[in-house]
Design a protein around this motif. Structure first.
Motif, PDB file in Angstrom:
ATOM      1  N   ARG A  72     -60.675  18.937   1.378  1.00  0.00           N
ATOM      2  CA  ARG A  72     -59.624  19.950   1.287  1.00  0.00           C
ATOM      3  C   ARG A  72     -58.553  19.694   2.331  1.00  0.00           C
ATOM      4  NH1 ARG A  72     -61.535  25.429   2.307  1.00  0.00           N
ATOM      5  NH2 ARG A  72     -63.571  24.642   2.879  1.00  0.00           N
ATOM      6  N   ARG A  73     -59.003  19.353   3.530  1.00  0.00           N
ATOM      7  CA  ARG A  73     -58.049  19.194   4.643  1.00  0.00           C
ATOM      8  C   ARG A  73     -57.023  18.109   4.381  1.00  0.00           C
ATOM      9  NH1 ARG A  73     -61.659  20.482   9.839  1.00  0.00           N
ATOM     10  NH2 ARG A  73     -61.195  22.698   9.869  1.00  0.00           N
ATOM     11  N   ARG A 117     -50.191  19.528   4.396  1.00  0.00           N
ATOM     12  CA  ARG A 117     -49.562  18.801   5.513  1.00  0.00           C
ATOM     13  C   ARG A 117     -48.918  17.498   5.042  1.00  0.00           C
ATOM     14  NH1 ARG A 117     -54.432  20.625   7.656  1.00  0.00           N
ATOM     15  NH2 ARG A 117     -54.273  22.027   9.448  1.00  0.00           N
ATOM     16  N   HIS A 145     -48.227  31.794   6.015  1.00  0.00           N
ATOM     17  CA  HIS A 145     -47.687  31.509   4.682  1.00  0.00           C
ATOM     18  C   HIS A 145     -47.830  32.682   3.715  1.00  0.00           C
ATOM     19  CE1 HIS A 145     -46.719  27.348   5.350  1.00  0.00           C
ATOM     20  NE2 HIS A 145     -47.903  27.142   5.889  1.00  0.00           N
ATOM     21  N   SER A 185     -57.571  20.203  -5.623  1.00  0.00           N
ATOM     22  CA  SER A 185     -56.745  21.381  -5.922  1.00  0.00           C
ATOM     23  C   SER A 185     -57.551  22.313  -6.809  1.00  0.00           C
ATOM     24  CB  SER A 185     -55.475  20.986  -6.666  1.00  0.00           C
ATOM     25  OG  SER A 185     -54.559  20.399  -5.791  1.00  0.00           O
ATOM     26  N   VAL A 186     -57.317  23.616  -6.614  1.00  0.00           N
ATOM     27  CA  VAL A 186     -58.006  24.613  -7.436  1.00  0.00           C
ATOM     28  C   VAL A 186     -56.966  25.393  -8.232  1.00  0.00           C
ATOM     29  CG1 VAL A 186     -59.643  26.541  -7.426  1.00  0.00           C
ATOM     30  CG2 VAL A 186     -59.687  24.879  -5.560  1.00  0.00           C
ATOM     31  N   CYS A 221     -50.864  22.606  -8.513  1.00  0.00           N
ATOM     32  CA  CYS A 221     -52.135  21.904  -8.331  1.00  0.00           C
ATOM     33  C   CYS A 221     -51.937  20.388  -8.296  1.00  0.00           C
ATOM     34  CB  CYS A 221     -53.052  22.183  -9.523  1.00  0.00           C
ATOM     35  SG  CYS A 221     -54.011  23.633  -9.323  1.00  0.00           S
ATOM     36  N   ARG A 232     -56.936  28.388   1.617  1.00  0.00           N
ATOM     37  CA  ARG A 232     -58.193  27.758   2.049  1.00  0.00           C
ATOM     38  C   ARG A 232     -58.500  26.509   1.223  1.00  0.00           C
ATOM     39  NH1 ARG A 232     -62.533  31.802   1.380  1.00  0.00           N
ATOM     40  NH2 ARG A 232     -63.827  30.191   2.264  1.00  0.00           N
ATOM     41  N   SER A 233     -58.039  26.501  -0.035  1.00  0.00           N
ATOM     42  CA  SER A 233     -58.350  25.338  -0.875  1.00  0.00           C
ATOM     43  C   SER A 233     -57.650  24.083  -0.368  1.00  0.00           C
ATOM     44  CB  SER A 233     -57.992  25.613  -2.336  1.00  0.00           C
ATOM     45  OG  SER A 233     -56.593  25.616  -2.508  1.00  0.00           O
ATOM     46  N   TYR A 234     -56.711  24.244   0.549  1.00  0.00           N
ATOM     47  CA  TYR A 234     -56.105  23.071   1.190  1.00  0.00           C
ATOM     48  C   TYR A 234     -56.640  22.883   2.602  1.00  0.00           C
ATOM     49  CZ  TYR A 234     -53.069  22.778  -2.818  1.00  0.00           C
ATOM     50  OH  TYR A 234     -52.611  22.639  -4.106  1.00  0.00           O
ATOM     51  N   GLY A 235     -57.781  23.506   2.859  1.00  0.00           N
ATOM     52  CA  GLY A 235     -58.444  23.303   4.140  1.00  0.00           C
ATOM     53  C   GLY A 235     -57.753  23.968   5.313  1.00  0.00           C
ATOM     54  N   ARG A 236     -56.873  24.942   5.036  1.00  0.00           N
ATOM     55  CA  ARG A 236     -56.152  25.594   6.125  1.00  0.00           C
ATOM     56  C   ARG A 236     -56.864  26.875   6.539  1.00  0.00           C
ATOM     57  NH1 ARG A 236     -51.055  23.047   6.448  1.00  0.00           N
ATOM     58  NH2 ARG A 236     -50.826  24.213   8.374  1.00  0.00           N
ATOM     59  N   GLY A 242     -65.912  24.508  -1.743  1.00  0.00           N
ATOM     60  CA  GLY A 242     -66.153  24.903  -0.349  1.00  0.00           C
ATOM     61  C   GLY A 242     -65.545  26.247  -0.017  1.00  0.00           C
ATOM     62  N   LEU A 243     -65.105  26.999  -1.029  1.00  0.00           N
ATOM     63  CA  LEU A 243     -64.543  28.332  -0.778  1.00  0.00           C
ATOM     64  C   LEU A 243     -65.667  29.346  -0.594  1.00  0.00           C
ATOM     65  CD1 LEU A 243     -61.608  28.398  -3.358  1.00  0.00           C
ATOM     66  CD2 LEU A 243     -61.494  28.033  -0.895  1.00  0.00           C
ATOM     67  N   GLU A 244     -66.865  28.983  -1.000  1.00  0.00           N
ATOM     68  CA  GLU A 244     -68.019  29.864  -0.820  1.00  0.00           C
ATOM     69  C   GLU A 244     -69.159  29.031  -0.261  1.00  0.00           C
ATOM     70  OE1 GLU A 244     -70.042  33.206  -3.595  1.00  0.00           O
ATOM     71  OE2 GLU A 244     -67.921  32.790  -3.687  1.00  0.00           O
ATOM     72  N   ARG A 272     -66.653  27.556  -6.959  1.00  0.00           N
ATOM     73  CA  ARG A 272     -66.182  27.898  -5.605  1.00  0.00           C
ATOM     74  C   ARG A 272     -67.021  27.197  -4.534  1.00  0.00           C
ATOM     75  NH1 ARG A 272     -62.795  32.094  -4.871  1.00  0.00           N
ATOM     76  NH2 ARG A 272     -63.818  32.711  -2.947  1.00  0.00           N
ATOM     77  N   ALA A 326     -47.710  23.779  -1.912  1.00  0.00           N
ATOM     78  CA  ALA A 326     -48.943  22.991  -1.864  1.00  0.00           C
ATOM     79  C   ALA A 326     -48.777  21.788  -0.941  1.00  0.00           C
ATOM     80  CB  ALA A 326     -49.329  22.550  -3.266  1.00  0.00           C
ATOM     81  N   THR A 352     -49.859  17.497  -5.241  1.00  0.00           N
ATOM     82  CA  THR A 352     -50.481  16.733  -4.141  1.00  0.00           C
ATOM     83  C   THR A 352     -51.242  15.520  -4.670  1.00  0.00           C
ATOM     84  OG1 THR A 352     -52.317  18.278  -4.272  1.00  0.00           O
ATOM     85  CG2 THR A 352     -50.699  18.694  -2.542  1.00  0.00           C
ATOM     86  N   LEU A 385     -64.861  20.450   2.921  1.00  0.00           N
ATOM     87  CA  LEU A 385     -63.813  20.816   3.883  1.00  0.00           C
ATOM     88  C   LEU A 385     -62.945  19.601   4.235  1.00  0.00           C
ATOM     89  CD1 LEU A 385     -62.520  23.010   5.601  1.00  0.00           C
ATOM     90  CD2 LEU A 385     -64.097  22.422   7.445  1.00  0.00           C
ATOM     91  N   ARG A 428     -46.800  21.599   1.658  1.00  0.00           N
ATOM     92  CA  ARG A 428     -46.810  22.094   3.051  1.00  0.00           C
ATOM     93  C   ARG A 428     -48.229  22.380   3.496  1.00  0.00           C
ATOM     94  NH1 ARG A 428     -42.517  26.518   4.766  1.00  0.00           N
ATOM     95  NH2 ARG A 428     -43.515  26.029   6.733  1.00  0.00           N
ATOM     96  N   LEU A 429     -48.991  23.045   2.597  1.00  0.00           N
ATOM     97  CA  LEU A 429     -50.364  23.401   2.971  1.00  0.00           C
ATOM     98  C   LEU A 429     -51.215  22.150   3.179  1.00  0.00           C
ATOM     99  CD1 LEU A 429     -51.002  26.478   0.647  1.00  0.00           C
ATOM    100  CD2 LEU A 429     -50.726  26.491   3.123  1.00  0.00           C
ATOM    101  N   ASP A 478     -57.517  32.306  -0.979  1.00  0.00           N
ATOM    102  CA  ASP A 478     -58.276  31.165  -1.517  1.00  0.00           C
ATOM    103  C   ASP A 478     -57.370  29.954  -1.670  1.00  0.00           C
ATOM    104  OD1 ASP A 478     -60.748  32.290  -1.639  1.00  0.00           O
ATOM    105  OD2 ASP A 478     -60.630  32.869  -3.744  1.00  0.00           O
TER     106      ASP A 478
END
Lengths: 266, 507
Positions: free
Chosen positions: A79-80, A111, B159, A85-86, A152, B147-151, A59-61, A55, A106, A155, A76, A108-109, B144
């Motif tokens: 991820r952006r 972008r 969503h 992918s996790v 996953c 967030r894993s896609y940086g959002r 960067g989730l933690e 994690r 995925a 993308t 970050l 959409r998230l 999570d």
């Protein structure tokens, strides 16, 4: 567009929960490099901090100390742009979306523009053709994990982080998923970090196995896996496979024994 | 289905027999008289119902919109800001409709304003609470994933959380629709030109039993139908309501959110009055209330009058509240001992829970007279049904594995109830007990207003009609603060008990 597989570096990465006398050290300062395009498995006893390590890489933690670089960039930023992918322990499919909708989410998230062809292609590759319009509640555990893996991969990330993705399915399904799915990302040369507590899964999937000690996580063995690819079901009965499993198991029990000794003796 | 029809017919028969037997001593009307009256006045009742239902629907829409905006804000904002929003919403919810009704009438003047505002006020808090619990109920792994896609939080809300909250929204609406109808009715009591509330007031004044019972039947029918219709829509949307709506209150983390909510509340109150340029004669500001209660030459007399009325109200509200809670939880325990009874009792209780107090209060007043016994009963009835439903649903939450364990030891029903089902019921019981505080005060003050002529309800009605606005504003404030304090005290008790019996329920 597929991302080039990045090298992942951890510099003095550590995590401590709480403060003062009640503080719990989950991960000891770790400095590690995960080679680009390789699959590395992190194995260790339950609660040793391997998921925490994963994690932090995602960067989730937030780490208590140290830093993570993914192709030289912070998590970050990666991820952006949908560069990683996790896959979580649970499939984490949204129950109100169909298989298709979950995979497309995925994009959409991340972008990215909608890509029905890529979504349909991946659903077919993970063996869910005909189930595109089904909702998660209508699928078996193994089918849900397949859908999660398709999500996953849609993308085309350069880095794949797998947190015991097959931990919640039965042993037979797990073996099938272990043989079917990794090909999808290994053919693309995706850098993959896999957390598992199954030693044979670690050997079957990876190029390198890091054995972690009980909490706080520290690397007690770094074992290369030089088995030919693609890996097949019959391999699990071969001597070199069993030798590797034995070596990792020995590392695990040594790590456990080291952790059981009083601190002064270590 | 035929069984239910049979029970329905049996109830109608009992009602008719009771009406005929007690007709000499009590103001009761049987179904035959009620149906006759309704048929005779169908045009009038139909038009009045259309007016009230329209006001309720508009109030429901506005109240729900406000709840959606505020809940989204509370989820996006840091926890402490969310706590301030929740506290302000709680205060609004605790304002007694009996007082806000006349005040809104003065502020809005004639027209739909007060009815729609009261309907909106009656639904905002319950919808807000349901939405907040729903929005926060998203499993961490879904967040999570986002967030894993940086959002960020907005993407989480859009969503994942929003759609995930749908079952909670539907459950909130089920409670909100009858509440909106109740708000519209109370608004009409305060001097509307048209609507069902106006007919109820007239029928009560004339002690017209068939009219009062007929109107109560119509209002009850409408609310039960609205409740059932929303449940059906929920099933269609595959959004079955969750069993427990009101989560245990979060820890406040010090007095800061309370002080901030107090300051913000006072600022909004004074600011709104000043901005609208309302006359201080009827639109009292915080400092007017302060002067009325503490610095005015007559302040001591004002306080004494208020304290006397408060004591009178509490004398009926507290026993009624406790009786309603005990009866609700007690009957739930009895019903769970006889599983066949549960299947029969639950749908009836769910339907009766939807009937607003205003429609039943006049009936109980007619039947039980204008003494304290009638008021206590009204309060108890108001609390009883929601508590019964919550407790039954809470006990159904007992994990299957725990029940199997008791079964494997051949434990009796008593042991199973005491050691497994009652502890499992506690979160739902406490949530219901908290929501019942404002309900008890509403029931007591409404009964006092319509019938007994004592207590805060009567004081507020009298001061509204004699334009003694200083007292009206002070009484409103005192009772809302008292309800907030009782809510807070119950929340503390709830946290203390649940930390032993259901620690996973505490945020």
């Amino acid at each position: 567009m597929a991302e080039a597989p990045p090298e992942v570096t951890c510099q003095g990465l550590a995590r401590t929960y709480g403060a003062g006398p009640d503080a719990v050290e989950a991960v000891r300062p770790l400095t590690l490099t995960f080679a680009a395009g390789q699959t590395t498995a992190l194995v260790g006893p339950s609660g040793c901090g391997k998921s925490t390590l994963l994690r932090m890489i995602a960067g989730l933690e937030e780490p208590s100390a140290g830093s993570v670089g993914i192709g030289g960039q912070p998590p970050l930023a990666v991820r952006r742009r949908g560069g990683l992918s996790v896959a979580f322990q649970e499939a984490a499919l949204l129950p109100w979306r169909t298989v298709e909708g979950n995979v497309a989410l995925a994009l959409r998230l991340a972008r990215r523009p909608a890509d029905p062809a890529a979504v349909a292609g991946l659903i077919r590759l993970v063996g869910l053709e005909g189930f595109e319009r089904r909702r998660p509640a209508e699928l078996s555990g193994g089918m849900r994990q397949r859908a999660a893996i398709a999500r996953c991969l849609v993308t085309a990330p350069g880095l794949l982080l797998l947190d015991e993705p097959f931990g919640s399915v039965d042993e037979l399904t797990r073996l099938r998923l272990n043989l079917d799915l990794p090909r999808l990302w290994q053919e693309r040369g995706t850098t993959t970090i896999l957390v598992t507590h199954s030693v044979s899964e670690a050997v079957l999937l990876s190029d390198r196995v890091l054995v972690l000690s009980p909490r706080p996580a520290a690397v007690v063995a770094d074992i290369p896996v030089r088995l030919p690819r693609p890996r097949r079901a019959a391999m699990v009965r071969e001597t070199r496979f069993l030798d590797l499993v034995d070596e990792i198991a020995a590392g695990l029990s040594e790590g456990g024994a080291a952790a059981d000794r009083p601190l002064a003796a270590q | 289905m035929s069984g239910r029809l049979l029970v329905g017919l049996l109830l109608l028969l009992l009602w008719e027999m009771a009406a005929r037997t007690l007709a000499g001593t009590h103001l009761l009307a049987g179904p035959v008289d009620v149906a006759g009256w309704l048929f005779q006045h169908r045009g009038l009742v139909g038009r009045a119902l259309a007016v009230t239902a329209g006001e309720a629907a508009l109030g429901l829409l506005l109240g729900t919109l406000a709840a959606v905006l505020l809940a989204a804000l509370a989820v996006l904002a840091p926890r402490r800001v969310a706590a301030v929003i929740s506290l302000l919403m709680l205060f609004l919810f605790c304002l007694p409709l009996v007082a806000t009704g006349p005040l809104l009438r003065v502020l809005w003047g004639p027209g739909l304003g007060p009815q729609v505002t009261l309907a909106a006020l009656a639904v905002t808090f319950t919808s807000y609470l349901a939405l907040l619990v729903g929005l926060r109920a998203a499993p961490p792994v879904w967040l999570d994933l986002v967030r894993s896609y940086g959002r960020g939080r907005l993407s989480e809300l859009w969503h994942v959380r929003a759609r995930g909250a749908l079952p909670y929204v539907m459950a909130g609406l089920q409670i909100a629709a009858p509440a909106a109808f109740l708000g519209a009715l109370v608004g009409e009591f305060t001097g509307a030109e048209r609507g069902l509330g106006l007919l109820v007031i007239r029928a009560l004044r004339e002690l017209d039993a068939p009219a009062t019972w007929g109107l109560a039947t119509v209002a009850a029918g409408v609310t039960v139908a609205a409740h059932a219709a929303i449940a059906a829509v929920g099933r269609r949307l595959q959004a079955e309501p969750p069993l427990i709506l009101a989560a245990a209150p979060g820890r406040l983390e010090g007095p800061l959110p309370v002080l901030a909510a107090l300051a913000l509340g006072l600022f909004l109150w004074a600011g709104a009055m000043e901005a609208a340029g309302l006359s201080p004669f009827f639109a009292k500001r915080p400092w007017d209330v302060w002067a009325f209660l503490f610095t005015d030459p007559e302040a001591m007399a004002h306080r004494a009058e208020l304290a006397l009325a408060l004591a009178q109200t509490l004398r009926v509200a507290v026993p009624g509240y406790l009786a309603g809670l005990l009866a609700g939880a007690g009957l739930a325990a009895l019903v769970i001992l006889a599983p066949r009874a549960e299947a029969a009792v639950l749908p009836v209780a769910v339907a009766l829970r939807a009937i607003p107090i205003v429609t039943t209060a006049p009936l109980l007043v007619l039947a039980l007279g204008r003494g304290p016994a009638g008021t206590v009963t009204i309060v108890a009835v108001m609390i009883f049904f929601p508590t019964l439903v919550a407790c039954l649903q809470g006990m159904r939450q007992t994990p299957r594995a725990v029940l199997d364990l008791f079964e494997s030891h051949a434990a009796g029903r008593g042991a199973r109830l005491l050691h497994a089902q009652l502890p499992a019921m506690l979160p739902a019981f406490f949530a219901s007990a908290r929501m019942a505080v404002p309900a008890a005060i509403l029931a007591a003050t409404t009964a006092e207003w319509l019938a007994t002529g004592t207590g805060l309800g009567a004081l507020m009605a009298v001061t509204a009609s004699t334009s003694a606005y200083g007292m009206l504003w002070s009484a409103t404030l005192v009772i809302a603060l008292a309800a907030c304090l009782a809510w807070g005290a119950l929340g503390l008790l709830e946290r203390a008990v649940l930390s032993r019996t259901a620690a996973e329920q505490l945020a």
